[in-house]
Design a protein around this motif. Structure first.
Motif, mmCIF file in Angstrom:
data_model
loop_
_atom_site.group_PDB
_atom_site.id
_atom_site.type_symbol
_atom_site.label_atom_id
_atom_site.label_comp_id
_atom_site.label_asym_id
_atom_site.label_seq_id
_atom_site.Cartn_x
_atom_site.Cartn_y
_atom_site.Cartn_z
ATOM 1 N N SER A 157 -14.422 1.138 0.179
ATOM 2 C CA SER A 157 -13.112 0.544 0.478
ATOM 3 C C SER A 157 -12.553 -0.295 -0.672
ATOM 4 N N HIS A 186 -7.573 5.724 2.303
ATOM 5 C CA HIS A 186 -8.368 4.871 3.194
ATOM 6 C C HIS A 186 -7.634 3.684 3.773
ATOM 7 N N THR A 187 -6.695 3.147 3.111
ATOM 8 C CA THR A 187 -5.729 2.255 3.735
ATOM 9 C C THR A 187 -4.613 2.056 2.746
ATOM 10 N N HIS A 238 0.702 -0.946 4.042
ATOM 11 C CA HIS A 238 0.621 -0.315 5.356
ATOM 12 C C HIS A 238 1.674 0.791 5.327
ATOM 13 N N PRO A 245 -1.963 6.675 6.091
ATOM 14 C CA PRO A 245 -2.718 7.141 4.928
ATOM 15 C C PRO A 245 -2.255 8.535 4.483
ATOM 16 N N LEU A 275 -13.415 -2.170 7.682
ATOM 17 C CA LEU A 275 -13.609 -0.758 7.355
ATOM 18 C C LEU A 275 -14.992 -0.268 7.751
ATOM 19 N N GLY A 334 -12.014 3.604 6.575
ATOM 20 C CA GLY A 334 -10.552 3.600 6.548
ATOM 21 C C GLY A 334 -9.991 2.786 7.695
ATOM 22 N N TYR A 335 -9.011 1.967 7.426
ATOM 23 C CA TYR A 335 -8.317 1.275 8.510
ATOM 24 C C TYR A 335 -6.913 0.942 8.041
ATOM 25 N N ASP A 336 -6.052 0.774 8.981
ATOM 26 C CA ASP A 336 -4.738 0.235 8.668
ATOM 27 C C ASP A 336 -4.196 -0.396 9.938
ATOM 28 N N CYS A 354 -8.716 2.687 12.965
ATOM 29 C CA CYS A 354 -9.803 3.042 12.049
ATOM 30 C C CYS A 354 -9.982 4.561 12.013
ATOM 31 N N GLU A 391 2.607 -0.551 10.300
ATOM 32 C CA GLU A 391 2.245 0.761 9.771
ATOM 33 C C GLU A 391 3.238 1.281 8.742
#
Ligand code: SF4
Ligand code: SF4
Lengths: 423, 551
Positions: A14, B36-37, B40, B43, B393, B398-400, B460, B493
């Motif tokens: 990350s 991966h993020t 915002h 992805p 993460l 991956g997160y957002d 995620c 987002e």
């Protein structure tokens, strides 16, 4: 494994940069907050674990090519594993240390090597040691010692000296002390003497996987012929090789570091210290005894997803994050010596700073290696200790060289030296 | 682009050969994967921010000034970043010079009496906090965590976080500034310019803070900040955190005057009312809805795993099957964490009593399972240092954030549940982690002293899995559509889609103008346009400094 097997990790890293710092929870000051020597020294992202993931991906995807810079990026990694510990404070599905090693393997396979490492490999192949010394002199440190020489003689326990303790005249005394102590405790110990060979651990950390496998194989055969069931060593590199790297290749011998053996003797009441050693000391955790000294757990599994996208493994994968390394035995020994006052540095145990001798850096990047050692010495001095004690001759050699170059005014001892003083 | 030899040489003459590189592999370690993020926006699978023309590691404001002057001379765009947490810290236009500020990492001054520190860009929240604690002070740490640059958070980003409540957010805490302006001149703002001391953010004359920062921070697009002063606040704890425990279950036992509670409520209205009452009574050192980022269904199981060094993510299903874990999970659906810190024994007794009364009035409760020592002490350390943000993460890398942003706490009552249920239906499709729909987290007090909330619903996904990435993007588009339909507005987002497109590059001007015109206050961007014209005549930044040129 091959580098492409880490492609998923390259995407899943990350880029948080936690791998550049000791675990944040453990930070006590600005001065001693960093953990990765190579990014602390060279500064570009590419010299950290996150950067090496990115460089590996760039190479794998043919977005960049080998260059002097790429070779330096890869070979300046000490494989100390500090990044791995910090990453895994939060992550369960990344293996930064395995990846940086794999990156080294891939460069060596592609003949992207360094002259200094090649010279060392030549010494290994010809003389079975990585110090450019004749193999016929490997057992000379034990001349005059009353100790069994395997395999012609028999013994219950093998003491493996390793390249550094066998040949380094300033440090050979640690091997001598170890054998004398074991014998005085009635342990049936023997050595291989001139038949001993390099464990291969250090060339493994330089990226020479084939050479490592070859020497692991040779050592395991010699042990089998000599009927060895237990190997004791005073070298953290050898310990790590035997304990963690040999079992996947089939080794089943019990492996102990001298500090574990001595702690056991103390706990059993067999070893008592009689002499006072009035000294304030601090202890340096060698990477290969501490965070990388966790026991090997066999695993043969696959990745799977639960809850849609949570990455886990079938069966559950063993976690190496430094939690269960060898940290307490050396400390317990030091604390049990009358007069010794143990003071701790800021970066200890799993988040210890590397001595600077790992991964072939000492041989190929002496300035960087010396700087890394000097950083540790500054940290040791900040505790007020008069001596820096460790349990690995490679760390001790690097510290001694740095101190003599800088005049830092600190003594360096192996734990065994203080044990000997206290007997 | 490769820089022409003489230009590269000119930069090298400034920083030295070891502090500049244009090796492609090095440049690729300064690219951000939008898979991966995208913080915002994305992805976007297999999409990266553009490769820079060179990376430079300046060692002083003087060197920065010389670099910026050369950039003006050769008309090269530049982007400074310090700790690289955010995608916005990376170039979004081709042929940009990346300045990595990590060599400038000193704490220059720690003024105990006047309660401020002067820092360079590379100083992170954790190191400043560790040093401040030695003199009885503490620093605010932004939501992005203690790995992030203090200066960058204060000058260039929003800088909000859990300690807003007591410590103020970074915008409030920013005092004097040293700014290498986009033309290369150096401007010092606040009291440092007239008195040489950094204690005040505003000096005689007009305020320059807004000019230098812009709306929500200029994100490295308007010159380079090389020093700043940060206001600190009281820390009545030990000089060094006495951390214990086996990694990763580090924990800290602090004096009797410290508390770490997880509070839960029977309804979103009660949840929001409690926040208002907390602000009104002025209790609390920091407050955050933290562990809900793992998701309503998974949070307590994750706490159990993280506080037990023998457990891993692979034990999740087994932990979830435990009826006791299920009971606590149910009990803490609508929760948040609060740390109370008493300056004296009487103070903590009063805060405790006030909190009990707040719970009484809102029918709320303390989640007792979060109060057992090994969890309590872990929570305390977690929230005070905020050094586990990579757990964002943890599931697959991956997160957002979806929905959310800054607003009244009543959003909970207004739409949190509806948004959560909407997300839950998407979780069942498999592209994103099935966590219970409600994964909303954020500070209870989005700005200094409270008054607002800031939240995002964690989403995620696996950045290595094209279906997961594309499914997540589909979900984000659906969130925006729902937000607009319901009148909640565009959520997190799509926060940055105004500045950067799906190829990781700056969006075309016409597109940006269209979006800025539809913003609630387009004049902000017109004003920023005028500032950019005056301060950055050669336009050497990127679109993260948002401007509108429609007149
Ligand atoms: S290797 Fe781990 S700690 Fe480093 S950037 Fe990647 S995820 Fe973060
Ligand atoms: S193994 Fe050590 S030197 Fe290599 S990247 Fe990790 S922390 Fe840095």
């Amino acid at each position: 494994m091959a580098l492409k097997d880490f492609a998923a990790e390259m995407d899943r890293c990350s880029v948080c940069s936690y791998c550049k710092w000791i675990p944040f929870d453990q930070m006590k000051s600005w001065r001693f907050a960093k953990n990765c020597p190579s990014v602390a020294y060279y500064n570009f992202n590419s010299y950290s674990a996150r950067g090496r993931y990115a460089v590996a991906r760039s190479l794998l995807n043919e977005q960049s090519e080998y260059s002097d810079t790429v070779r330096n990026i890869v070979h300046t990694c000490m494989t100390c594993g500090a990044c791995d510990v910090s990453c895994k404070v939060c992550r369960y599905n990344l293996e930064p240390l395995e990846m940086v090693r794999e990156l080294k393997f891939s460069l060596v396979e592609a003949e992207q090597v360094l002259d200094q490492h090649e010279a060392l490999i030549a010494s290994l192949n010809q003389e079975h040691n990585i110090l450019h010394k004749p193999k016929s002199e490997r057992g000379a440190w034990a001349d005059g010692l009353d100790v069994a020489r395997l395999p012609s003689e028999k013994a219950e326990i093998l003491f493996h000296a390793g390249c550094r303790l066998s040949y380094d005249e300033d440090l050979q005394k640690t091997a001598v002390s170890a054998v004398q102590l074991l014998k005085s405790m009635g342990v049936d110990v023997g050595i291989l003497g001139e038949k001993e060979m390099c464990c291969g651990g250090r060339v493994y950390s330089m990226g020479y996987r084939d050479e490592f496998n070859h020497f692991a194989d040779l050592n395991m055969k010699v042990w089998a012929n000599a009927g060895v069931k237990t190997v004791v060593t005073a070298c953290a590199d050898c310990y790590h090789a035997f304990k963690r790297l040999y079992p996947p290749l089939g080794s089943q011998v019990e492996v102990l570091h001298m500090v574990e053996f001595i702690e056991r003797l103390i706990q059993q009441g067999k070893l008592r210290f009689r002499s006072e050693v009035p000294m304030t000391v601090t202890y340096h955790d060698p990477c290969h005894l501490g965070r990388q000294g966790e026991p090997y757990v066999p695993w043969n599994g696959v990745e799977k997803k639960i809850k849609g996208q949570i990455i886990v493994y079938e069966p559950n994968k063993p976690r190496y994050n430094g939690a269960w390394g060898v940290y307490d035995p050396p400390r317990n020994i030091l604390r049990s010596i009358p007069g010794v006052k143990l003071v701790e540095m800021e970066r200890i145990r799993e988040y210890s700073w590397c001595c600077g001798a790992g991964g072939g850096v000492r041989e190929a990047y002496p300035e960087f290696s010396a700087w890394t050692a000097a950083e540790r010495i500054a940290e040791a001095k900040a505790t007020g200790a008069e001596a820096l004690v460790s349990a690995c001759p490679w760390c001790e050699r690097n510290f001694m060289d740095s101190i003599s170059a800088t005049g830092a005014g600190l003594q360096v001892y192996d734990v065994l030296a203080l044990v000997e003083k206290a007997l | 682009m490769t820089l022409p030899k003489h230009v590269y040489q000119a930069f090298e003459d400034v920083v030295g050969a070891v502090n500049i590189s244009d090796d492609p592999a090095v440049l690729d370690s300064y690219r951000y994967s939008l898979a991966h993020t995208a913080i915002h926006l994305g992805p976007f699978y297999n999409t990266y921010t553009p490769r820079g023309a060179a990376v430079l590691l300046p060692g002083s404001a003087k060197e920065v000034q010389a670099i910026v002057k050369l950039c003006n001379k050769y008309r090269i765009k530049f982007k400074a970043s310090s700790t690289f947490w955010s995608a916005q810290g990376y170039p979004s236009e081709e042929d940009t010079i990346q300045l990595d500020m990590r060599r400038m990492d000193r704490i220059l001054e720690l003024d105990e009496k006047n309660m401020f520190a002067v820092v360079e860009p590379g100083v992170i929240g954790a190191t400043l906090q560790a040093e401040a604690m030695k003199v009885g002070l503490n620093t605010h740490i932004p939501g992005s965590g203690c790995s992030c640059s203090v200066l960058a958070s204060a000058t260039s980003y929003f800088g909000s976080g859990p300690s807003n409540l007591y410590g103020g957010c970074y915008y409030d805490n920013l005092l004097g500034l040293e700014w290498v302006m986009p033309t290369g001149e150096i401007l010092r703002t606040g009291s440092v310019n007239s008195t040489g001391s950094w204690f005040c953010g505003e000096g005689p004359g007009p305020s320059m803070k807004g000019v230098a920062r812009g709306f929500l921070g200029a994100k490295g697009s308007m010159g380079v900040f090389t020093k700043c002063a940060i206001k600190l606040f009281a820390w009545p704890g030990p000089k060094t955190l006495p951390v214990e425990g086996v990694i990763p279950a580090y924990k800290v036992s602090l004096p009797e005057t410290f508390r770490a509670y997880t509070l839960a409520f029977p309804s979103w209205k009660a949840w929001a009312d409690a926040a208002h009452l907390i602000w009104d009574t002025g209790i609390g050192y920091l407050a955050h809805r933290q562990f809900n980022m793992f998701g309503r269904d998974l949070k307590f199981a994750m706490v159990k795993i993280l506080t037990d060094p023998t457990k891993t993510l692979g034990d999740l299903e087994e932990v979830l099957a435990d009826p006791e874990v299920q009971r606590i999970t149910k009990q803490s659906e609508r929760d948040f964490q609060i740390i109370l810190v008493g300056m004296t024994a009487r103070d903590i007794a009063w805060q405790d009593a006030a909190l009990d009364e707040i719970l009484n009035r809102t029918d709320g409760w303390k989640v007792e399972a979060m109060n057992v020592p090994e969890i309590h002490d872990w929570v305390l350390l977690y929230l005070i240092r905020l050094g586990h943000k990579n757990l964002n993460l943890v599931f697959s890398g991956g997160y957002d954030g979806a929905f959310g942003l800054l607003g009244a706490m009543d959003y909970g009552a207004a739409h949190a549940e509806e948004a959560a249920q909407f997300k839950k239906t998407w979780e069942k499709r498999g592209a994103i982690v099935d966590a219970g729909g409600d994964c909303m987290m954020g500070p209870i007090g989005g700005q200094g002293g409270g008054g607002t909330g800031l939240w995002e619903n964690f989403t995620c996904f696996d950045p290595h899995d094209r279906e997961s990435v594309e499914g997540t993007l589909e979900f984000f588009d659906a969130c925006t559509k729902l937000g607009l339909e319901k009148g909640w507005g565009v959520g997190m987002e799509k926060w940055n889609s105004v500045a950067r497109g799906s190829d990781g590059r700056t969006t075309p001007k016409a597109e940006r103008d269209r979006m800025h015109l539809s913003a609630p206050q387009p004049s902000v961007f017109r004003y920023q346009h005028k500032i950019r014209e005056a301060f950055n005549p050669n336009d050497l930044g990127d679109a993260y400094y948002e401007t509108l040129e429609d007149e």
